[in-house]
Scaffold this motif. Sequence first.
Motif, PDB file in Angstrom:
ATOM      1  N   ALA A  27       0.748  -1.389   0.126  1.00  0.00           N
ATOM      2  CA  ALA A  27      -0.031  -0.025   0.038  1.00  0.00           C
ATOM      3  C   ALA A  27       1.040   1.228   0.119  1.00  0.00           C
ATOM      4  CB  ALA A  27      -0.934   0.060   1.338  1.00  0.00           C
ATOM      5  N   SER A  28       1.940   1.197   0.809  1.00  0.00           N
ATOM      6  CA  SER A  28       2.736   2.381   0.842  1.00  0.00           C
ATOM      7  C   SER A  28       3.457   2.586  -0.632  1.00  0.00           C
ATOM      8  CB  SER A  28       4.016   2.412   1.977  1.00  0.00           C
ATOM      9  OG  SER A  28       3.455   2.031   3.181  1.00  0.00           O
ATOM     10  N   LEU A  29       3.875   1.196  -1.238  1.00  0.00           N
ATOM     11  CA  LEU A  29       4.637   1.420  -2.369  1.00  0.00           C
ATOM     12  C   LEU A  29       3.527   2.129  -3.442  1.00  0.00           C
ATOM     13  CD1 LEU A  29       6.824   1.005  -4.390  1.00  0.00           C
ATOM     14  CD2 LEU A  29       6.169  -1.254  -4.577  1.00  0.00           C
ATOM     15  N   ALA A  30       2.408   1.667  -3.260  1.00  0.00           N
ATOM     16  CA  ALA A  30       1.382   2.146  -4.442  1.00  0.00           C
ATOM     17  C   ALA A  30       0.837   3.433  -4.244  1.00  0.00           C
ATOM     18  CB  ALA A  30       0.104   1.387  -4.346  1.00  0.00           C
ATOM     19  N   MET A  31       0.743   3.790  -3.105  1.00  0.00           N
ATOM     20  CA  MET A  31       0.440   5.475  -2.543  1.00  0.00           C
ATOM     21  C   MET A  31       1.625   6.099  -2.803  1.00  0.00           C
ATOM     22  SD  MET A  31      -1.781   5.433   0.724  1.00  0.00           S
ATOM     23  CE  MET A  31      -0.656   4.092   1.940  1.00  0.00           C
ATOM     24  N   GLU A  96      -4.674  -2.046  -3.841  1.00  0.00           N
ATOM     25  CA  GLU A  96      -5.119  -0.879  -4.314  1.00  0.00           C
ATOM     26  C   GLU A  96      -5.187   0.204  -3.292  1.00  0.00           C
ATOM     27  OE1 GLU A  96      -5.043   0.380  -7.646  1.00  0.00           O
ATOM     28  OE2 GLU A  96      -4.007  -1.291  -7.966  1.00  0.00           O
ATOM     29  N   ALA A  97      -4.584   1.382  -3.189  1.00  0.00           N
ATOM     30  CA  ALA A  97      -4.525   2.340  -2.310  1.00  0.00           C
ATOM     31  C   ALA A  97      -5.385   3.383  -2.898  1.00  0.00           C
ATOM     32  CB  ALA A  97      -3.275   2.767  -1.937  1.00  0.00           C
ATOM     33  N   GLY A  98      -6.080   3.182  -4.016  1.00  0.00           N
ATOM     34  CA  GLY A  98      -6.687   4.506  -4.715  1.00  0.00           C
ATOM     35  C   GLY A  98      -6.240   4.453  -6.019  1.00  0.00           C
ATOM     36  N   SER A  99      -7.030   4.717  -7.117  1.00  0.00           N
ATOM     37  CA  SER A  99      -6.477   4.840  -8.547  1.00  0.00           C
ATOM     38  C   SER A  99      -6.381   6.303  -9.013  1.00  0.00           C
ATOM     39  CB  SER A  99      -7.762   4.252  -9.356  1.00  0.00           C
ATOM     40  OG  SER A  99      -8.970   4.863  -8.982  1.00  0.00           O
ATOM     41  N   ARG A 100      -6.743   7.263  -8.144  1.00  0.00           N
ATOM     42  CA  ARG A 100      -6.568   8.694  -8.747  1.00  0.00           C
ATOM     43  C   ARG A 100      -5.130   9.117  -7.829  1.00  0.00           C
ATOM     44  NH1 ARG A 100      -8.769  12.547  -5.055  1.00  0.00           N
ATOM     45  NH2 ARG A 100     -10.059  11.626  -3.337  1.00  0.00           N
TER      46      ARG A 100
END
Length: 194
Positions: A27-31, A96-100
């Motif tokens: 999540a940290s990586l994705a964010m 997924e931490a959010g797509s936007r």
Amino acid sequence: MTLDPLAIITAFGLIFLAELPDKTMFASLAMGTRMRPLYVWFGTSTAFIVHVAIAVGAGSLLGLLPGMAVKLVSAALFAFGAFVLLRSGGDDADDEAGSRTVTGFWPVYTTAFMAVFISEWGDLTQITTANLAATNGWLPTAIGSAAALMSVSALALLVGRFIAKRVPLKTVQRVGGLCMAGLAIWTLVEAFTL
């Protein structure tokens, strides 16, 4: 109260290894790919500190129980942690931490804080932190655990892609699981020999 460096190092090592293959790292990586990494780190770190405080408080209450009971519960929790890590598949990379794209300190901070705060409830690292606080003292456990969790988040934000390409998460999980199993055995031996 004196700070036991070995207790700090033990907490840091265990929590670091347990958190590396966790969804929170991903999540940290994705964010960090969609948001400003420093803001993400502030949010995740704050959430981790709150969880460590809760876990240490619960562990300190466990420490009021008779020594044999604490050791047996600790051994069971370590064994459970070993079981979870050793049977994990390591394929949860698509958290997924959010797509936007989110900009601005407060929106990024709040998003990162909530993502970690919600996902860490009852997590292996929270249970392990409570367990360590019951046996090793609250302050060294809090310092070691918080430093480990914040380090994993920083590591994910700085070099997450490198780690994912070079070190299989299954290997990290196995090392963490074996460490937990070793601690379960050690704690059982202590329970029946002291």
